[in-house]
Design a protein around this motif. Structure first.
Motif, PDB file in Angstrom:
ATOM      1  N   ARG A 132      40.441  39.625  37.430  1.00 25.92           N
ATOM      2  CA  ARG A 132      40.632  39.771  35.991  1.00 25.92           C
ATOM      3  C   ARG A 132      41.287  38.519  35.419  1.00 25.92           C
ATOM      4  O   ARG A 132      42.026  37.822  36.088  1.00 25.92           O
ATOM      5  CB  ARG A 132      41.444  41.016  35.655  1.00 25.92           C
ATOM      6  CG  ARG A 132      42.811  41.026  36.227  1.00 25.92           C
ATOM      7  CD  ARG A 132      43.447  42.405  36.034  1.00 25.92           C
ATOM      8  NE  ARG A 132      44.380  42.629  37.104  1.00 25.92           N
ATOM      9  CZ  ARG A 132      45.680  42.408  37.002  1.00 25.92           C
ATOM     10  NH1 ARG A 132      46.205  41.995  35.885  1.00 25.92           N
ATOM     11  NH2 ARG A 132      46.469  42.616  38.014  1.00 25.92           N
ATOM     12  N   LEU A 143      42.520  36.830  31.276  1.00 21.61           N
ATOM     13  CA  LEU A 143      42.575  37.054  29.842  1.00 21.61           C
ATOM     14  C   LEU A 143      41.617  36.122  29.137  1.00 21.61           C
ATOM     15  O   LEU A 143      41.486  34.967  29.469  1.00 21.61           O
ATOM     16  CB  LEU A 143      43.999  36.840  29.324  1.00 21.61           C
ATOM     17  CG  LEU A 143      45.003  37.884  29.781  1.00 21.61           C
ATOM     18  CD1 LEU A 143      46.384  37.546  29.238  1.00 21.61           C
ATOM     19  CD2 LEU A 143      44.597  39.267  29.323  1.00 21.61           C
ATOM     20  N   THR A 179      40.508  41.701  27.587  1.00 18.96           N
ATOM     21  CA  THR A 179      40.705  41.480  29.009  1.00 18.96           C
ATOM     22  C   THR A 179      39.327  41.418  29.643  1.00 18.96           C
ATOM     23  O   THR A 179      38.482  42.276  29.390  1.00 18.96           O
ATOM     24  CB  THR A 179      41.518  42.639  29.629  1.00 18.96           C
ATOM     25  OG1 THR A 179      42.793  42.659  29.023  1.00 18.96           O
ATOM     26  CG2 THR A 179      41.661  42.477  31.118  1.00 18.96           C
ATOM     27  N   CYS A 186      37.267  41.602  33.076  1.00 19.10           N
ATOM     28  CA  CYS A 186      37.433  42.130  34.421  1.00 19.10           C
ATOM     29  C   CYS A 186      36.087  42.088  35.130  1.00 19.10           C
ATOM     30  O   CYS A 186      35.065  42.422  34.539  1.00 19.10           O
ATOM     31  CB  CYS A 186      37.954  43.569  34.340  1.00 19.10           C
ATOM     32  SG  CYS A 186      38.198  44.338  35.930  1.00 19.10           S
TER      33      CYS A 186
END
Length: 161
Positions: A4, A6, A11, A13
């Protein structure tokens, strides 16, 4: 960081089942750990198919972890769990009407089974969730689901929760 990173507000993932997904932080549900999966704390719900009673509870912390879940009343219209007050308070809920309830489902040999003994509680206001193990011998962890047509007929004939 378990796949993951940012990316602006969202977010990003990388999951085993869905590949790379972007998740709005407001959609993230924080669990205090699910039995057997203590490191999986952040999840997002993704619809299975349009019109399906099933969805996916996808871990943002463990890329290979995703559970199929369902609204139990779509498959068991008479489901009536007695939710203890302690987990409700921990989620910031005054009572069971403040939370959404889902059950984990499995499919093996063409049969769908639901864990009615340990429902998932999700408080939409706080975005917190918990799995509660009920002290109720009416339910099992592998309850065979009714055929969808039978369950739908029962849903339409009864008022919904």
């Amino acid at each position: 960081m378990h796949g993951r990173e940012l990316s602006g507000e969202a977010t990003r993932c990388v999951t085993k089942r869905f590949g790379a997904i972007e998740v709005d932080p407001e959609q993230v549900i924080e669990f205090c750990g699910l039995p057997g999966f203590p490191s999986a704390r952040r999840f997002v719900i993704r619809q299975h198919d349009r019109g399906s009673v099933f969805a996916w509870l996808v871990s943002l912390d463990v890329p290979e972890l995703a559970f199929t879940i369902a609204n139990p009343w779509h498959l068991f219209p008479d489901y009536a769990p007695s939710i203890p007050a302690h987990p409700l308070r921990a989620l910031g809920a005054a009572d069971a009407d403040d939370v959404e309830i889902a059950v984990v489902t499995t499919c093996a040999e063409g049969e769908i089974r639901c864990n009615l003994m340990a429902p998932l509680l999700i408080h939409p206001g706080t975005q917190r969730g918990a799995q509660v193990i009920l002290d109720d011998d009416r339910y099992s962890t592998r309850e065979p689901a009714r055929p969808a047509a039978e369950a739908q007929a029962q849903i339409e004939s009864k008022p919904q929760k």
